[in-house]
Design an enzyme around this catalytic site. Structure first.
Site, PDB file in Angstrom:
ATOM      1  N   SER A 275     -36.793 -56.244  19.650  1.00  0.00           N
ATOM      2  CA  SER A 275     -36.896 -55.257  20.722  1.00  0.00           C
ATOM      3  C   SER A 275     -35.530 -54.727  21.171  1.00  0.00           C
ATOM      4  O   SER A 275     -35.394 -53.535  21.451  1.00  0.00           O
ATOM      5  CB  SER A 275     -37.641 -55.849  21.922  1.00  0.00           C
ATOM      6  OG  SER A 275     -38.893 -56.347  21.512  1.00  0.00           O
TER       7      SER A 275
ATOM      8  N   HIS B 111     -33.614 -55.890  26.148  1.00  0.00           N
ATOM      9  CA  HIS B 111     -33.896 -54.450  26.095  1.00  0.00           C
ATOM     10  C   HIS B 111     -32.756 -53.651  26.710  1.00  0.00           C
ATOM     11  O   HIS B 111     -32.294 -52.659  26.140  1.00  0.00           O
ATOM     12  CB  HIS B 111     -35.193 -54.131  26.845  1.00  0.00           C
ATOM     13  CG  HIS B 111     -36.391 -54.816  26.275  1.00  0.00           C
ATOM     14  ND1 HIS B 111     -37.517 -55.091  27.005  1.00  0.00           N
ATOM     15  CD2 HIS B 111     -36.640 -55.288  25.028  1.00  0.00           C
ATOM     16  CE1 HIS B 111     -38.410 -55.712  26.244  1.00  0.00           C
ATOM     17  NE2 HIS B 111     -37.897 -55.835  25.037  1.00  0.00           N
TER      18      HIS B 111
END
Ligand SMILES: [Zn+2]
Ligand SMILES: [Zn+2]
Length: 296
Positions: free
Chosen positions: A196, A243
């Site tokens: 991610s 992230h």
């Protein structure tokens, strides 16, 4: 920025002035879009140079060329996102390895996931720096790997041909490391898995670059959003820190790409990318210098 950007011819294919690109013809060094690229011995060349090159060949050379390089000429679009496919293949392969029962799958997972304390021999007695990157290869479940690879495919398809293979790979690797570094600074003791961080880096780059290429940003944002929401299902640990780290690195790297596009800036571009990598490594010393800040 915008008018500057539009006026700078280096930013656009010389045959298609409305198409943005980062890739240069290796012979005449002008900017060319994915459609205008033909793979050459080194890099890609533009249609004009391809014609010149064929003209300057002797009839015998041309005959040999026709005989041996036909498959290559047919697949002339170097627009194929090879690096994107390779990363997807490798990630899927590692995911399958982690499913092998009898302890083997678990040990693959345990060897590759990111856990910040293993960067500090003083803390754990172990130093396993490969985890900064390999954490992006392991996933927590089929939804996790599936959605990440779907997002990678959606973004890589438009971003890789535009940036060229090496720039795209550099962006992915630096963003993955950026995600791990952010976890180190913001959530020291949490073990994390997943691509991610790297994917958010690609997304950040798309925000900087993609305004000019008309990529499907809304669709990609939707897939990333679903991934985030599913991550909040109890039992799975969503790492917003990774992230954020990946996103910031992606924005920075894309900004470097857009500002160092000309041939004469190639050395500068490489230097700045090395500096980003060195800066990320330097951030790993923050917990050493200010232990209270991170471990509190
Ligand atoms: Zn050319
Ligand atoms: Zn073109």
């Amino acid at each position: 920025m915008s008018t500057d950007f539009q006026r700078n011819r280096d930013n656009f294919c010389y045959r298609h002035p409305d198409r943005q690109s980062f890739v240069l013809c290796q012979r005449c060094l002008r900017t060319i879009c994915p459609e205008c690229q033909t793979p050459a011995a080194v890099g890609v060349i533009c249609p004009e140079c391809l014609r010149d090159q064929q003209k300057s060949q002797s009839p015998a050379q041309r005959k040999a060329e026709r005989r041996w390089s036909r498959p290559r000429a047919v697949s002339a679009s170097s627009g194929q996102p090879i690096v994107t496919y390779a990363i997807i293949g490798l990630t899927a392969f590692v995911y399958l390895l982690t499913l092998i029962p009898g302890g083997f799958g678990d040990s693959v997972q345990q060897t590759l996931l990111y856990w910040a304390p293993l960067m500090y021999p003083d803390v754990t007695g172990r130093f396993e720096p490969w985890r900064l990157l390999t954490g992006a290869l392991v996933h927590a479940g089929i939804w996790h790997v599936g959605l990440n690879m779907l997002a990678l495919w959606m973004i890589g398809r438009s971003l890789e041909p535009l940036l060229g293979r090496w720039r795209f790979l550099t962006l992915y690797v630096l963003s993955a490391i950026g995600g791990s570094v952010a976890v180190t600074l913001l959530s020291f003791t949490t073990p994390v898995v997943g691509a991610s961080g790297a994917i958010f880096g690609l997304f950040g780059a798309l925000l900087v670059i993609g305004r000019h290429i008309g990529a499907n940003i809304a669709g990609i944002a939707l897939v990333l959003g679903i991934n985030l929401v599913i991550g909040f299902i109890p039992g799975f640990n969503v790492s917003w820190q990774a992230h954020v780290g990946g996103l910031l690195v992606g924005l920075l790297v894309a900004f470097i790409f857009t500002r160092t596009r000309a041939v004469r800036q190639r050395g500068l571009q490489i230097g700045l990318l090395v500096a980003v990598g060195a800066g990320l490594v330097a951030l790993l010393f923050v917990p050493v210098v200010f232990p209270g800040l991170v471990l509190a």
